[in-house]
Scaffold this motif. Structure first.
Motif, PDB file in Angstrom:
ATOM      1  N   ALA A 106       0.807  -1.226   0.000  1.00 48.70           N
ATOM      2  CA  ALA A 106       0.000   0.000   0.000  1.00 48.70           C
ATOM      3  C   ALA A 106       0.837   1.271   0.000  1.00 48.70           C
ATOM      4  CB  ALA A 106      -0.939  -0.004   1.209  1.00 48.70           C
ATOM      5  N   ARG A 107       2.145   1.142   0.238  1.00 49.86           N
ATOM      6  CA  ARG A 107       3.001   2.332   0.252  1.00 49.86           C
ATOM      7  C   ARG A 107       3.367   2.813  -1.152  1.00 49.86           C
ATOM      8  NH1 ARG A 107       7.949  -0.089   3.449  1.00 49.86           N
ATOM      9  NH2 ARG A 107       7.651  -1.545   1.702  1.00 49.86           N
ATOM     10  N   VAL A 108       3.179   1.950  -2.139  1.00 49.75           N
ATOM     11  CA  VAL A 108       3.648   2.249  -3.498  1.00 49.75           C
ATOM     12  C   VAL A 108       3.055   3.524  -4.085  1.00 49.75           C
ATOM     13  CG1 VAL A 108       3.592   1.421  -5.890  1.00 49.75           C
ATOM     14  CG2 VAL A 108       4.388  -0.088  -4.052  1.00 49.75           C
ATOM     15  N   PRO A 109       1.719   3.746  -4.032  1.00 50.15           N
ATOM     16  CA  PRO A 109       1.183   4.963  -4.639  1.00 50.15           C
ATOM     17  C   PRO A 109       1.766   6.249  -4.052  1.00 50.15           C
ATOM     18  CG  PRO A 109      -0.574   3.401  -4.224  1.00 50.15           C
ATOM     19  CD  PRO A 109       0.649   2.862  -3.544  1.00 50.15           C
ATOM     20  N   GLY A 110       1.951   6.292  -2.741  1.00 51.90           N
ATOM     21  CA  GLY A 110       2.529   7.484  -2.120  1.00 51.90           C
ATOM     22  C   GLY A 110       3.956   7.718  -2.551  1.00 51.90           C
ATOM     23  N   TYR A 111       4.702   6.636  -2.692  1.00 51.69           N
ATOM     24  CA  TYR A 111       6.086   6.741  -3.145  1.00 51.69           C
ATOM     25  C   TYR A 111       6.141   7.286  -4.569  1.00 51.69           C
ATOM     26  CZ  TYR A 111      10.827   5.244  -4.392  1.00 51.69           C
ATOM     27  OH  TYR A 111      12.140   5.221  -4.820  1.00 51.69           O
ATOM     28  N   LEU A 112       5.286   6.759  -5.452  1.00 60.15           N
ATOM     29  CA  LEU A 112       5.277   7.214  -6.836  1.00 60.15           C
ATOM     30  C   LEU A 112       4.833   8.667  -6.931  1.00 60.15           C
ATOM     31  CD1 LEU A 112       3.769   4.039  -8.520  1.00 60.15           C
ATOM     32  CD2 LEU A 112       6.140   4.817  -8.629  1.00 60.15           C
ATOM     33  N   ALA A 113       3.853   9.057  -6.121  1.00 56.11           N
ATOM     34  CA  ALA A 113       3.401  10.453  -6.132  1.00 56.11           C
ATOM     35  C   ALA A 113       4.509  11.388  -5.677  1.00 56.11           C
ATOM     36  CB  ALA A 113       2.170  10.605  -5.242  1.00 56.11           C
ATOM     37  N   ALA A 114       5.288  10.970  -4.689  1.00 53.31           N
ATOM     38  CA  ALA A 114       6.407  11.796  -4.219  1.00 53.31           C
ATOM     39  C   ALA A 114       7.436  12.004  -5.320  1.00 53.31           C
ATOM     40  CB  ALA A 114       7.061  11.146  -3.001  1.00 53.31           C
ATOM     41  N   ALA A 115       7.588  11.001  -6.196  1.00 49.37           N
ATOM     42  CA  ALA A 115       8.522  11.113  -7.311  1.00 49.37           C
ATOM     43  C   ALA A 115       7.913  11.839  -8.504  1.00 49.37           C
ATOM     44  CB  ALA A 115       8.980   9.718  -7.739  1.00 49.37           C
ATOM     45  N   GLY A 116       6.624  12.192  -8.397  1.00 47.69           N
ATOM     46  CA  GLY A 116       5.966  12.900  -9.483  1.00 47.69           C
ATOM     47  C   GLY A 116       5.480  12.006 -10.599  1.00 47.69           C
ATOM     48  N   HIS A 117       5.153  10.762 -10.266  1.00 47.27           N
ATOM     49  CA  HIS A 117       4.672   9.812 -11.275  1.00 47.27           C
ATOM     50  C   HIS A 117       3.184   9.550 -11.067  1.00 47.27           C
ATOM     51  CE1 HIS A 117       8.447   9.007 -13.188  1.00 47.27           C
ATOM     52  NE2 HIS A 117       9.018   8.655 -12.050  1.00 47.27           N
ATOM     53  N   TYR A 118       2.377  10.075 -11.983  1.00 43.04           N
ATOM     54  CA  TYR A 118       0.925   9.899 -11.927  1.00 43.04           C
ATOM     55  C   TYR A 118       0.400   9.281 -13.218  1.00 43.04           C
ATOM     56  CZ  TYR A 118       1.508  13.274  -8.128  1.00 43.04           C
ATOM     57  OH  TYR A 118       1.904  13.912  -6.979  1.00 43.04           O
ATOM     58  N   GLU A 119       1.292   8.697 -14.016  1.00 46.56           N
ATOM     59  CA  GLU A 119       0.891   8.189 -15.326  1.00 46.56           C
ATOM     60  C   GLU A 119       0.080   6.907 -15.232  1.00 46.56           C
ATOM     61  OE1 GLU A 119       5.084  10.040 -15.716  1.00 46.56           O
ATOM     62  OE2 GLU A 119       4.003   8.721 -14.320  1.00 46.56           O
ATOM     63  N   PHE A 120       0.379   6.080 -14.251  1.00 47.21           N
ATOM     64  CA  PHE A 120      -0.336   4.821 -14.069  1.00 47.21           C
ATOM     65  C   PHE A 120      -0.222   4.392 -12.618  1.00 47.21           C
ATOM     66  CE2 PHE A 120       3.975   3.796 -15.031  1.00 47.21           C
ATOM     67  CZ  PHE A 120       4.233   4.182 -16.332  1.00 47.21           C
ATOM     68  N   GLY A 121      -1.108   3.492 -12.207  1.00 46.57           N
ATOM     69  CA  GLY A 121      -1.197   3.084 -10.815  1.00 46.57           C
ATOM     70  C   GLY A 121      -2.385   3.761 -10.149  1.00 46.57           C
ATOM     71  N   PRO A 122      -2.690   3.396  -8.891  1.00 51.55           N
ATOM     72  CA  PRO A 122      -3.857   3.964  -8.199  1.00 51.55           C
ATOM     73  C   PRO A 122      -3.809   5.481  -8.047  1.00 51.55           C
ATOM     74  CG  PRO A 122      -3.042   2.029  -7.045  1.00 51.55           C
ATOM     75  CD  PRO A 122      -2.016   2.363  -8.081  1.00 51.55           C
ATOM     76  N   GLN A 123      -2.628   6.075  -8.052  1.00 49.62           N
ATOM     77  CA  GLN A 123      -2.498   7.523  -7.903  1.00 49.62           C
ATOM     78  C   GLN A 123      -2.597   8.254  -9.247  1.00 49.62           C
ATOM     79  OE1 GLN A 123       0.021   5.446  -8.088  1.00 49.62           O
ATOM     80  NE2 GLN A 123       1.212   6.405  -9.706  1.00 49.62           N
ATOM     81  N   ARG A 124      -2.988   7.546 -10.284  1.00 48.75           N
ATOM     82  CA  ARG A 124      -3.059   8.090 -11.647  1.00 48.75           C
ATOM     83  C   ARG A 124      -3.935   9.337 -11.728  1.00 48.75           C
ATOM     84  NH1 ARG A 124      -5.899   4.213 -15.910  1.00 48.75           N
ATOM     85  NH2 ARG A 124      -7.597   4.607 -14.448  1.00 48.75           N
ATOM     86  N   ARG A 125      -3.449  10.304 -12.503  1.00 49.63           N
ATOM     87  CA  ARG A 125      -4.214  11.530 -12.763  1.00 49.63           C
ATOM     88  C   ARG A 125      -4.021  11.942 -14.220  1.00 49.63           C
ATOM     89  NH1 ARG A 125      -2.630  15.128  -7.365  1.00 49.63           N
ATOM     90  NH2 ARG A 125      -3.177  13.517  -5.837  1.00 49.63           N
TER      91      ARG A 125
END
Length: 355
Positions: free
Chosen positions: A223-242
Protein backbone atom coordinates in the motif's frame (compact mmCIF):
# COMPACT_ATOMS: atom_id res chain seq x y z
CA UNK A 1 7.18 -7.86 -7.29
CA UNK A 2 6.53 -4.89 -5.00
CA UNK A 3 10.04 -5.18 -3.59
CA UNK A 4 11.35 -4.23 -7.04
CA UNK A 5 9.80 -0.80 -6.54
CA UNK A 6 10.15 -0.14 -2.86
CA UNK A 7 12.46 -1.19 -0.04
CA UNK A 8 11.93 -0.21 3.59
CA UNK A 9 14.83 2.24 3.34
CA UNK A 10 13.41 3.77 0.15
CA UNK A 11 10.09 4.43 1.80
CA UNK A 12 11.61 5.81 5.00
CA UNK A 13 13.70 8.30 3.04
CA UNK A 14 10.73 9.41 0.97
CA UNK A 15 8.63 9.87 4.09
CA UNK A 16 11.40 11.94 5.64
CA UNK A 17 11.78 14.11 2.54
CA UNK A 18 8.02 14.74 2.43
CA UNK A 19 7.92 15.66 6.10
CA UNK A 20 10.82 18.05 5.59
CA UNK A 21 9.51 19.50 2.33
CA UNK A 22 9.09 23.15 3.49
CA UNK A 23 12.49 23.02 5.19
CA UNK A 24 14.16 21.50 2.13
CA UNK A 25 13.17 24.49 0.01
CA UNK A 26 14.88 26.74 2.52
CA UNK A 27 17.90 24.44 2.59
CA UNK A 28 18.03 24.55 -1.21
CA UNK A 29 18.53 28.31 -1.03
CA UNK A 30 21.15 27.88 1.68
CA UNK A 31 22.96 25.26 -0.40
CA UNK A 32 23.02 27.70 -3.30
CA UNK A 33 24.51 30.43 -1.12
CA UNK A 34 27.17 28.11 0.26
CA UNK A 35 28.09 26.95 -3.23
CA UNK A 36 27.63 30.41 -4.70
CA UNK A 37 31.18 30.93 -5.94
CA UNK A 38 31.26 27.56 -7.70
CA UNK A 39 27.76 27.91 -9.18
CA UNK A 40 28.35 31.48 -10.33
CA UNK A 41 30.63 30.20 -13.08
CA UNK A 42 28.20 27.52 -14.28
CA UNK A 43 26.31 28.49 -17.43
CA UNK A 44 23.01 26.95 -18.47
CA UNK A 45 23.64 26.54 -22.18
CA UNK A 46 20.97 25.15 -24.55
CA UNK A 47 19.32 22.72 -22.11
CA UNK A 48 17.57 19.74 -23.66
CA UNK A 49 14.13 18.67 -22.44
CA UNK A 50 12.94 15.20 -23.47
CA UNK A 51 9.19 15.07 -23.00
CA UNK A 52 6.01 13.38 -24.14
CA UNK A 53 3.42 10.93 -22.92
CA UNK A 54 4.85 8.05 -20.86
CA UNK A 55 5.65 4.89 -22.88
CA UNK A 56 6.42 6.93 -26.02
CA UNK A 57 10.18 6.37 -25.82
CA UNK A 58 11.24 9.21 -23.52
CA UNK A 59 13.53 6.92 -21.52
CA UNK A 60 15.12 5.71 -24.76
CA UNK A 61 15.86 9.30 -25.79
CA UNK A 62 17.21 10.24 -22.37
CA UNK A 63 19.44 7.16 -22.24
CA UNK A 64 20.95 7.96 -25.62
CA UNK A 65 21.52 11.64 -24.90
CA UNK A 66 22.92 10.97 -21.44
CA UNK A 67 25.90 9.26 -23.07
CA UNK A 68 26.89 12.28 -25.19
CA UNK A 69 29.98 14.29 -24.27
CA UNK A 70 29.52 16.90 -21.56
CA UNK A 71 25.94 15.94 -20.66
CA UNK A 72 24.62 16.22 -17.10
CA UNK A 73 21.38 14.53 -16.04
CA UNK A 74 19.50 13.60 -12.92
CA UNK A 75 20.24 10.08 -11.70
CA UNK A 76 18.33 7.62 -9.56
CA UNK A 77 20.69 8.41 -6.70
CA UNK A 78 19.40 12.03 -6.58
CA UNK A 79 16.01 10.95 -5.21
CA UNK A 80 14.41 11.71 -2.80
CA UNK A 81 16.35 14.79 -1.62
CA UNK A 82 16.12 16.58 -4.96
CA UNK A 83 16.16 20.05 -3.43
CA UNK A 84 19.67 19.64 -2.04
CA UNK A 85 21.51 17.53 -4.63
CA UNK A 86 24.97 18.70 -3.61
CA UNK A 87 24.51 17.80 0.05
CA UNK A 88 22.66 14.56 -0.67
CA UNK A 89 25.25 13.30 -3.14
CA UNK A 90 28.08 14.34 -0.80
CA UNK A 91 26.46 12.29 1.96
CA UNK A 92 26.04 9.24 -0.28
CA UNK A 93 29.63 9.48 -1.49
CA UNK A 94 30.81 9.39 2.11
CA UNK A 95 28.78 6.24 2.73
CA UNK A 96 30.51 4.60 -0.22
CA UNK A 97 29.17 1.68 -2.18
CA UNK A 98 29.25 0.68 -5.83
CA UNK A 99 26.41 1.37 -8.26
CA UNK A 100 25.37 -2.25 -7.92
CA UNK A 101 24.21 -4.77 -10.47
CA UNK A 102 22.01 -3.42 -13.26
CA UNK A 103 18.46 -4.73 -12.74
CA UNK A 104 15.36 -4.51 -14.87
CA UNK A 105 13.23 -1.62 -13.68
CA UNK A 106 9.76 -2.30 -12.21
CA UNK A 107 8.05 -1.55 -15.54
CA UNK A 108 9.32 -4.95 -16.78
CA UNK A 109 10.22 -3.39 -20.12
CA UNK A 110 13.78 -4.71 -20.58
CA UNK A 111 15.38 -1.44 -19.40
CA UNK A 112 18.07 -2.19 -16.81
CA UNK A 113 19.14 0.43 -14.27
CA UNK A 114 21.50 1.17 -11.40
CA UNK A 115 21.45 4.11 -9.02
CA UNK A 116 23.80 5.89 -11.45
CA UNK A 117 21.38 5.61 -14.39
CA UNK A 118 19.84 8.75 -15.85
CA UNK A 119 16.22 9.28 -14.81
CA UNK A 120 13.40 11.86 -14.65
CA UNK A 121 13.47 13.73 -11.37
CA UNK A 122 12.39 17.29 -12.11
CA UNK A 123 8.76 16.70 -11.24
CA UNK A 124 9.09 16.94 -7.43
CA UNK A 125 10.39 20.49 -7.96
CA UNK A 126 7.51 21.44 -10.23
CA UNK A 127 4.79 20.05 -7.97
CA UNK A 128 6.30 21.79 -4.95
CA UNK A 129 6.06 25.23 -6.57
CA UNK A 130 2.90 24.53 -8.59
CA UNK A 131 0.52 22.80 -6.11
CA UNK A 132 -2.15 22.27 -8.78
CA UNK A 133 0.28 20.72 -11.26
CA UNK A 134 -1.58 17.41 -11.00
CA UNK A 135 -5.07 18.57 -10.07
CA UNK A 136 -7.29 16.17 -12.06
CA UNK A 137 -9.74 18.99 -12.81
CA UNK A 138 -7.07 21.60 -13.56
CA UNK A 139 -5.88 22.98 -16.90
CA UNK A 140 -2.21 22.09 -17.00
CA UNK A 141 -0.83 24.10 -19.91
CA UNK A 142 1.91 26.57 -18.94
CA UNK A 143 2.68 28.95 -21.78
CA UNK A 144 5.10 31.77 -22.43
CA UNK A 145 2.96 34.10 -20.36
CA UNK A 146 3.42 32.06 -17.17
CA UNK A 147 5.30 33.89 -14.40
CA UNK A 148 6.59 32.38 -11.15
CA UNK A 149 9.76 34.21 -10.04
CA UNK A 150 10.39 31.99 -7.00
CA UNK A 151 10.23 28.81 -9.06
CA UNK A 152 12.29 30.27 -11.88
CA UNK A 153 15.12 31.27 -9.54
CA UNK A 154 15.02 27.89 -7.79
CA UNK A 155 14.89 25.98 -11.08
CA UNK A 156 17.86 27.80 -12.59
CA UNK A 157 19.79 27.23 -9.39
CA UNK A 158 18.93 23.53 -9.48
CA UNK A 159 20.09 23.13 -13.07
CA UNK A 160 23.40 24.78 -12.19
CA UNK A 161 23.81 22.38 -9.27
CA UNK A 162 23.26 19.34 -11.49
CA UNK A 163 25.69 20.68 -14.09
CA UNK A 164 28.36 21.33 -11.45
CA UNK A 165 27.71 18.04 -9.65
CA UNK A 166 28.10 15.99 -12.82
CA UNK A 167 30.89 18.10 -14.30
CA UNK A 168 28.78 18.71 -17.38
CA UNK A 169 28.30 21.54 -19.85
CA UNK A 170 24.81 20.64 -21.12
CA UNK A 171 21.77 19.81 -19.01
CA UNK A 172 19.49 17.08 -20.35
CA UNK A 173 16.29 16.03 -18.62
CA UNK A 174 13.34 13.75 -19.12
CA UNK A 175 10.01 15.01 -17.83
CA UNK A 176 6.76 13.60 -19.21
CA UNK A 177 4.72 16.52 -17.87
CA UNK A 178 7.02 19.09 -19.42
CA UNK A 179 5.09 18.54 -22.65
CA UNK A 180 2.53 20.89 -21.09
CA UNK A 181 5.25 23.45 -20.27
CA UNK A 182 7.19 23.78 -23.51
CA UNK A 183 6.05 27.36 -24.00
CA UNK A 184 7.07 28.32 -20.48
CA UNK A 185 10.42 26.53 -20.65
CA UNK A 186 11.14 28.07 -24.05
CA UNK A 187 10.74 31.51 -22.50
CA UNK A 188 12.96 30.66 -19.53
CA UNK A 189 15.66 29.20 -21.79
CA UNK A 190 15.55 30.81 -25.24
CA UNK A 191 18.20 28.40 -26.57
CA UNK A 192 16.56 25.23 -25.20
CA UNK A 193 15.83 22.18 -27.34
CA UNK A 194 12.79 19.91 -26.96
CA UNK A 195 12.72 16.26 -28.03
CA UNK A 196 9.21 14.79 -28.17
CA UNK A 197 8.70 11.11 -29.07
CA UNK A 198 5.34 9.98 -30.42
CA UNK A 199 4.11 6.41 -30.78
CA UNK A 200 1.31 4.78 -32.76
CA UNK A 201 -1.75 5.21 -30.51
CA UNK A 202 -2.83 1.57 -30.73
CA UNK A 203 0.50 0.32 -29.40
CA UNK A 204 0.98 3.27 -27.10
CA UNK A 205 -2.37 3.01 -25.35
CA UNK A 206 -2.03 -0.75 -25.03
CA UNK A 207 1.32 -0.23 -23.30
CA UNK A 208 -0.16 2.35 -20.92
CA UNK A 209 -3.04 0.04 -20.00
CA UNK A 210 -0.60 -2.79 -19.37
CA UNK A 211 1.57 -0.59 -17.14
CA UNK A 212 -1.45 0.66 -15.20
CA UNK A 213 -2.50 -2.89 -14.41
CA UNK A 214 1.04 -3.81 -13.41
CA UNK A 215 1.44 -0.87 -11.03
CA UNK A 216 -2.01 -1.48 -9.55
CA UNK A 217 -0.84 -5.00 -8.75
CA UNK A 218 2.27 -3.58 -7.09
CA UNK A 219 0.05 -1.30 -5.00
CA UNK A 220 -2.21 -4.18 -4.03
CA UNK A 221 0.85 -5.98 -2.67
CA UNK A 222 2.27 -2.91 -0.95
CA UNK A 223 0.00 0.00 0.00
CA UNK A 224 3.00 2.33 0.25
CA UNK A 225 3.65 2.25 -3.50
CA UNK A 226 1.18 4.96 -4.64
CA UNK A 227 2.53 7.48 -2.12
CA UNK A 228 6.09 6.74 -3.14
CA UNK A 229 5.28 7.21 -6.84
CA UNK A 230 3.40 10.45 -6.13
CA UNK A 231 6.41 11.80 -4.22
CA UNK A 232 8.52 11.11 -7.31
CA UNK A 233 5.97 12.90 -9.48
CA UNK A 234 4.67 9.81 -11.28
CA UNK A 235 0.93 9.90 -11.93
CA UNK A 236 0.89 8.19 -15.33
CA UNK A 237 -0.34 4.82 -14.07
CA UNK A 238 -1.20 3.08 -10.81
CA UNK A 239 -3.86 3.96 -8.20
CA UNK A 240 -2.50 7.52 -7.90
CA UNK A 241 -3.06 8.09 -11.65
CA UNK A 242 -4.21 11.53 -12.76
CA UNK A 243 -4.91 12.97 -16.21
CA UNK A 244 -2.92 15.66 -18.00
CA UNK A 245 -5.47 18.19 -19.27
CA UNK A 246 -4.28 20.16 -22.30
CA UNK A 247 -7.66 20.97 -23.85
CA UNK A 248 -9.70 23.29 -21.68
CA UNK A 249 -12.90 22.22 -23.44
CA UNK A 250 -12.34 18.55 -22.61
CA UNK A 251 -11.42 18.61 -18.93
CA UNK A 252 -13.01 15.64 -17.19
CA UNK A 253 -13.35 13.40 -20.26
CA UNK A 254 -10.27 11.31 -19.53
CA UNK A 255 -11.27 10.73 -15.93
CA UNK A 256 -14.84 9.92 -16.93
CA UNK A 257 -13.64 7.03 -19.07
CA UNK A 258 -11.37 5.75 -16.32
CA UNK A 259 -14.15 5.96 -13.74
CA UNK A 260 -16.36 3.93 -16.07
CA UNK A 261 -13.66 1.25 -16.19
CA UNK A 262 -12.71 2.01 -19.80
CA UNK A 263 -8.95 2.22 -19.33
CA UNK A 264 -8.13 2.16 -23.05
CA UNK A 265 -10.55 4.93 -23.98
CA UNK A 266 -9.28 7.14 -21.14
CA UNK A 267 -5.68 6.74 -22.23
CA UNK A 268 -6.68 7.23 -25.88
CA UNK A 269 -8.27 10.57 -24.96
CA UNK A 270 -5.09 11.44 -23.10
CA UNK A 271 -3.02 10.57 -26.18
CA UNK A 272 -5.22 12.72 -28.42
CA UNK A 273 -4.97 15.76 -26.15
CA UNK A 274 -1.21 15.51 -25.70
CA UNK A 275 -0.33 14.98 -29.34
CA UNK A 276 -2.81 17.53 -30.70
CA UNK A 277 -0.86 19.96 -28.52
CA UNK A 278 2.48 18.63 -29.80
CA UNK A 279 1.27 18.95 -33.39
CA UNK A 280 0.64 22.65 -32.83
CA UNK A 281 4.19 23.07 -31.55
CA UNK A 282 6.23 20.99 -33.94
CA UNK A 283 6.64 23.75 -36.51
CA UNK A 284 8.94 25.40 -33.97
CA UNK A 285 12.60 25.02 -34.88
CA UNK A 286 13.47 24.02 -31.33
CA UNK A 287 11.05 21.06 -31.21
CA UNK A 288 12.06 17.68 -32.66
CA UNK A 289 9.29 15.09 -32.92
CA UNK A 290 10.53 11.50 -33.14
CA UNK A 291 8.30 8.63 -34.16
CA UNK A 292 8.99 5.71 -31.84
CA UNK A 293 8.64 3.19 -34.65
CA UNK A 294 11.21 5.01 -36.78
CA UNK A 295 13.59 5.15 -33.81
CA UNK A 296 13.33 1.39 -33.22
CA UNK A 297 13.71 0.61 -36.93
CA UNK A 298 16.82 2.77 -37.42
CA UNK A 299 18.32 3.60 -34.01
CA UNK A 300 21.74 4.60 -35.35
CA UNK A 301 20.15 7.13 -37.71
CA UNK A 302 18.03 8.40 -34.82
CA UNK A 303 21.10 8.83 -32.60
CA UNK A 304 22.82 10.88 -35.27
CA UNK A 305 19.75 13.08 -35.77
CA UNK A 306 19.33 13.60 -32.02
CA UNK A 307 22.94 14.64 -31.56
CA UNK A 308 22.79 17.04 -34.49
CA UNK A 309 19.52 18.61 -33.34
CA UNK A 310 20.74 19.06 -29.77
CA UNK A 311 24.22 20.23 -30.75
CA UNK A 312 25.90 17.35 -28.91
CA UNK A 313 28.82 15.10 -29.82
CA UNK A 314 29.70 11.43 -29.38
CA UNK A 315 33.51 11.29 -29.64
CA UNK A 316 33.81 8.01 -27.73
CA UNK A 317 30.97 6.27 -29.58
CA UNK A 318 28.96 5.69 -26.39
CA UNK A 319 25.71 6.96 -27.88
CA UNK A 320 26.19 4.77 -30.95
CA UNK A 321 26.88 1.76 -28.71
CA UNK A 322 23.62 2.25 -26.80
CA UNK A 323 21.72 2.83 -30.05
CA UNK A 324 22.91 -0.55 -31.36
CA UNK A 325 21.03 -2.30 -28.53
CA UNK A 326 17.62 -0.75 -29.22
CA UNK A 327 14.71 -2.74 -30.62
CA UNK A 328 10.91 -2.63 -30.57
CA UNK A 329 9.09 -4.40 -27.71
CA UNK A 330 6.43 -7.05 -28.09
CA UNK A 331 2.91 -5.72 -28.63
CA UNK A 332 0.36 -5.67 -25.83
CA UNK A 333 -3.40 -6.16 -26.16
CA UNK A 334 -6.28 -3.69 -25.69
CA UNK A 335 -9.49 -2.49 -27.34
CA UNK A 336 -8.36 -1.31 -30.77
CA UNK A 337 -11.66 0.18 -32.06
CA UNK A 338 -12.14 2.35 -28.96
CA UNK A 339 -8.56 3.60 -29.13
CA UNK A 340 -8.70 4.42 -32.82
CA UNK A 341 -12.05 6.21 -32.60
CA UNK A 342 -10.56 8.61 -30.05
CA UNK A 343 -7.18 9.14 -31.73
CA UNK A 344 -7.49 8.73 -35.50
CA UNK A 345 -7.70 12.42 -36.47
CA UNK A 346 -4.60 13.34 -34.47
CA UNK A 347 -2.79 10.12 -35.42
CA UNK A 348 -3.15 10.97 -39.10
CA UNK A 349 -1.16 14.17 -38.57
CA UNK A 350 1.82 12.01 -37.60
CA UNK A 351 1.43 9.65 -40.55
CA UNK A 352 -0.28 6.84 -38.62
CA UNK A 353 -3.02 4.63 -40.05
CA UNK A 354 -5.00 1.98 -38.24
CA UNK A 355 -3.18 -0.95 -39.87
Amino acid sequence: MAQAILTRADYALVQLSRALSPLLRVLADLEHELAGERLAHVKIEAPVFVTGLARAGTTMMLTLLSQAAGVATHRYRDFPFLFVPLAWNWFQDRLGGAPGEALERPHRDRIRITRESAEAFEEPLWQSFFPRAHDPLGFHLLGAGTRHPAFEAAFRSHLRKILWLRGGRRYVSKGNYNVARIGYLARLFPDARFVVPVRHPLDHVRSLVEQHRLFCRYAAEDARVPGYLAAAGHYEFGPQRRPLNLDVERIGEIQAAWRAGDEARGYARQWAQVYAHVDRLRAEQRVMVVRYEDACAAPQALAKQLLEFCGLEDPDGRVAKIAATLSAPAKAGADGPAIWSETRSVAARFGYTRT
